[in-house]
Scaffold this active site. Structure first.
Site, mmCIF file in Angstrom:
data_model
loop_
_atom_site.group_PDB
_atom_site.id
_atom_site.type_symbol
_atom_site.label_atom_id
_atom_site.label_comp_id
_atom_site.label_asym_id
_atom_site.label_seq_id
_atom_site.Cartn_x
_atom_site.Cartn_y
_atom_site.Cartn_z
ATOM 1 N N ASP A 227 -29.930 -33.946 -18.112
ATOM 2 C CA ASP A 227 -29.207 -33.555 -16.891
ATOM 3 C C ASP A 227 -29.820 -32.263 -16.363
ATOM 4 O O ASP A 227 -29.378 -31.166 -16.700
ATOM 5 C CB ASP A 227 -27.724 -33.362 -17.234
ATOM 6 C CG ASP A 227 -26.839 -33.300 -16.001
ATOM 7 O OD1 ASP A 227 -27.247 -33.805 -14.945
ATOM 8 O OD2 ASP A 227 -25.716 -32.749 -16.099
ATOM 9 N N GLU B 3 -29.065 -37.811 -5.671
ATOM 10 C CA GLU B 3 -27.740 -37.809 -5.052
ATOM 11 C C GLU B 3 -27.785 -37.839 -3.529
ATOM 12 O O GLU B 3 -28.576 -37.123 -2.894
ATOM 13 C CB GLU B 3 -26.973 -36.559 -5.518
ATOM 14 C CG GLU B 3 -25.507 -36.597 -5.186
ATOM 15 C CD GLU B 3 -24.652 -36.004 -6.296
ATOM 16 O OE1 GLU B 3 -23.469 -35.756 -6.029
ATOM 17 O OE2 GLU B 3 -25.152 -35.796 -7.415
ATOM 18 N N LYS C 64 -27.031 -41.588 -6.561
ATOM 19 C CA LYS C 64 -25.755 -41.001 -6.971
ATOM 20 C C LYS C 64 -24.842 -40.835 -5.755
ATOM 21 O O LYS C 64 -25.248 -40.308 -4.726
ATOM 22 C CB LYS C 64 -25.974 -39.626 -7.620
ATOM 23 C CG LYS C 64 -26.423 -39.698 -9.058
ATOM 24 C CD LYS C 64 -26.619 -38.324 -9.643
ATOM 25 C CE LYS C 64 -25.358 -37.765 -10.232
ATOM 26 N NZ LYS C 64 -25.621 -36.496 -10.958
ATOM 27 N N THR D 197 -20.647 -40.830 -9.343
ATOM 28 C CA THR D 197 -20.468 -39.535 -9.995
ATOM 29 C C THR D 197 -19.135 -38.906 -9.593
ATOM 30 O O THR D 197 -18.361 -39.502 -8.847
ATOM 31 C CB THR D 197 -21.664 -38.627 -9.653
ATOM 32 O OG1 THR D 197 -21.593 -37.425 -10.416
ATOM 33 C CG2 THR D 197 -21.719 -38.281 -8.172
ATOM 34 N N PHE E 136 -16.874 -37.320 -15.961
ATOM 35 C CA PHE E 136 -17.182 -35.901 -16.207
ATOM 36 C C PHE E 136 -16.304 -35.329 -17.323
ATOM 37 O O PHE E 136 -15.209 -34.840 -17.066
ATOM 38 C CB PHE E 136 -16.984 -35.108 -14.914
ATOM 39 C CG PHE E 136 -18.169 -35.099 -13.992
ATOM 40 C CD1 PHE E 136 -19.034 -36.182 -13.918
ATOM 41 C CD2 PHE E 136 -18.430 -34.008 -13.192
ATOM 42 C CE1 PHE E 136 -20.126 -36.177 -13.065
ATOM 43 C CE2 PHE E 136 -19.522 -33.987 -12.330
ATOM 44 C CZ PHE E 136 -20.365 -35.067 -12.264
#
Length: 315
Positions: A16, A89, A125, A149, A171
């Site tokens: 990440d 994203e 994303k 996400t 998350f």
């Protein structure tokens, strides 16, 4: 065997980070980025030239176009280092606009394909709003794979499964943060560690539901605060982990065992669940943690997109 190597026996390890120079030492399969990680990277001396090159090559074009070129440049550099997929994203400011999200995703994918990257190596994303999930459903039908996400609630995961998205990113750390902050002085860190961590419990519930009901969407735990949260999810389809925590896992020799078991989940008595728009919105509204963290996450990604644009204007 260190815990990172042991974890790789159960779970696909994903890095990440936007800092692609750190990747090789951990040998992850995939990598994920987001606006905050790219913003952090371009402020480092070794990545500043990528920002300046993107701006120079596309000067005079709208900032959102330059932004996508920059994101894809980072993605291509990452893909040169890893064997698997990179997640890129869509601008979080489009989180409540299905059509605009679809258009932006198509553009990002076209930029990758123009660089010779096959679409199988890219995940787009998108925030797990109702509008984002509908955009992902449309994109998946076109063969554009998505990573949903900012996922905090069970209803978000169920809706993503219904939309047949490729992958979700619940998350863990941000769920933990909310419960710890809400509990205040009453929070018992030891009692809420490992398998009892509320973020870990959220991912386990989603994982078991998917495996029980044959939902093909991949589950990728994200946003970790400590390696205990990671080891408590060994067996999850994928886990995306910061370089700092990857290093801690690599430096830890403690034994690690399977924590999530797809076969065991299939034997569980778990009812099937489905949501339409109205029931989704009500379920999300009923979950104070998820409502607050989703809104907060979108605001933060929007703010970082603006900061990135400001840097591009000055480049």
């Amino acid at each position: 065997m260190n815990q990172l190597d042991a974890l790789k026996k159960f779970t696909t390890v994903v890095a990440d980070t936007g800092d692609f120079k750190q990747l090789a030492q951990f040998q992850p399969q995939d990598a994920t980025t987001n606006p905050s990680l790219i913003l952090k990277a371009v402020q480092k001396p070794e990545y500043g030239p990528l920002l300046r090159e993107a701006v120079a090559a596309h000067r005079g074009q709208p900032l959102d176009v330059v932004m996508d070129h920059l994101l894809v440049r980072f993605g291509c550099e990452i893909l040169a280092t890893i064997p698997g997929r990179v997640s890129t994203e869509v601008d979080a400011r489009l989180s409540f606009d299905t059509a605009a999200t679809v258009a932006r995703a198509r553009r990002i994918m076209a930029l990758y394909e123009a660089q010779g990257i096959p679409r199988e190596r890219v995940l787009i994303k998108i925030a797990s709003t109702w509008e984002g999930i509908q955009a992902a459903a449309e994109l998946e039908r076109e063969g554009i794979r998505c990573n949903l996400t900012l996922l905090f609630a069970f209803c978000q995961a169920v809706a993503c499964g219904q939309a047949k998205v490729q992958l979700i990113s619940p998350f863990v750390g941000r769920i933990y943060d909310w419960y710890k902050k809400t509990a205040g002085a009453a929070w018992d860190e030891a009692a809420k560690a490992g398998a009892n961590d509320p973020g870990v419990q959220s991912v386990r519930a989603i994982f078991n539901h998917y495996k029980k009901h044959g939902i093909a969407t991949e589950v990728m735990g994200a946003s970790f605060r400590n390696i205990g949260q990671i080891t408590a999810l060994a067996g999850c389809d994928l886990l995306t982990i910061s370089p700092e925590l990857l290093a801690q896992l690599a430096a830890t020799e403690a034994p690690l065992s399977l924590a999530l078991d797809a076969q065991a989940a299939q034997a569980m008595d778990l009812a099937a669940v489905a949501y339409d728009e109205a029931s989704f919105r009500l379920a999300l509204n009923e979950d104070a943690m998820a409502t607050e963290k989703l809104a907060e996450g979108i605001r933060a990604f929007c703010a970082d997109a603006v900061k990135l644009e400001d840097l591009m204007k000055k480049a």
